[in-house]
Enzyme design. Structure first.
Site, PDB file in Angstrom:
ATOM      1  N   SER A  34       0.929  -1.306  -0.204  1.00  0.00           N
ATOM      2  CA  SER A  34       0.203   0.007   0.201  1.00  0.00           C
ATOM      3  C   SER A  34       0.801   1.549  -0.191  1.00  0.00           C
ATOM      4  CB  SER A  34      -0.859  -0.043   1.132  1.00  0.00           C
ATOM      5  OG  SER A  34      -1.379   0.755   1.148  1.00  0.00           O
TER       6      SER A  34
ATOM      7  N   ASP B 190     -10.209  -3.884  -5.307  1.00  0.00           N
ATOM      8  CA  ASP B 190      -9.324  -3.244  -4.529  1.00  0.00           C
ATOM      9  C   ASP B 190     -10.346  -1.097  -4.106  1.00  0.00           C
ATOM     10  OD1 ASP B 190      -7.779  -1.130  -3.155  1.00  0.00           O
ATOM     11  OD2 ASP B 190      -5.982  -2.697  -3.468  1.00  0.00           O
TER      12      ASP B 190
ATOM     13  N   HIS C  45      -7.623  -4.623  -0.959  1.00  0.00           N
ATOM     14  CA  HIS C  45      -6.876  -3.911  -0.831  1.00  0.00           C
ATOM     15  C   HIS C  45      -5.801  -4.669   0.181  1.00  0.00           C
ATOM     16  CE1 HIS C  45      -4.443  -0.044  -0.831  1.00  0.00           C
ATOM     17  NE2 HIS C  45      -4.298   0.067   0.504  1.00  0.00           N
TER      18      HIS C  45
END
Ligand code: MLT
Length: 206
Positions: free
Chosen positions: A107, A157, A188
């Site tokens: 991320s 996501d 995610h």
């Protein structure tokens, strides 16, 4: 295992398998230097692990660069922080006697790893980018010839949509990187498939 300062608060786990490239672990928003150590041990057994904590705080949550809103990055800060982190990598390589590391970023950590690839080529020997987005709207085109990169996106996501990962993959390929890409039936969050694909990709690097 040591926790020392250098220019970033970090954890370092020395290698116990000669020849394995060191892994630079880069956590997501709200994570810290402890988060990805177990993942690093799973995907790169015996490799040295270098795990810094992002210096930017968003409502108390550590990150690696500032954002103006979700998915809207402060690009001046991206550039500055990518430079700072690349300098830390150089410092840590010197302090611990390490080869250039392969990043494993999740991320926000994947996004700063992508920024380092683009802005400070030569810092990373490769990068596994999980749920990454393009960190810059108008990226430079460095020479990343042969640099291995793994991009794992989640089909569901909402934060780093697969189309964004695709744009980043194209940028890296245009710069000559050797990109392997997978879209997973995931959101995610990290999934088991992320671990097994990253482990298989890491094994090809040694
Ligand atoms: C970012 O800000 O880097 C991305 O939106 C991913 C996140 O941290 O949520």
């Amino acid at each position: 295992m040591t926790a020392t300062e250098l220019s970033f608060l970090h954890r370092f786990v020395p290698a116990d398998r000669p020849g394995a490239p060191p892994i630079l672990l880069l956590h997501g928003t709200g994570g810290d230097e402890n988060d990805l150590i177990p993942i690093g041990e799973m995907v790169a057994p015996g490799a040295a692990l270098l795990s810094p904590r992002g210096k930017v705080l968003e409502s108390g949550m550590p990150r690696f660069f500032r954002r103006l809103a979700e998915g809207v990055f402060d690009e001046e800060d991206v550039r500055r922080r990518a430079g700072e982190l690349a300098d830390f990598v150089a410092e840590a390589r010197n302090a611990y006697g390490l080869a250039a590391p392969v990043a494993l970023g999740f991320s926000n950590g994947a996004n700063i790893a992508a920024a380092m690839l683009l802005l400070r080529p030569g810092t990373l020997a490769g990068a596994a980018l999980i749920r990454a987005m393009p960190p810059l709207k108008q990226p430079p085109r460095p020479d990343l010839a042969g640099t291995p990169a793994l991009l794992l996106s989640g089909a569901m996501d909402p934060i780093a949509p697969a189309a964004q990962t695709e744009t980043l993959a194209r940028t890296l390929r245009d710069a000559g990187a050797d990109v392997e890409q997978h879209m997973l039936p995931a959101g995610h969050g990290l999934s088991q498939a992320d671990i097994s694909l990253t482990k298989a990709w890491m094994a090809k690097l040694t």
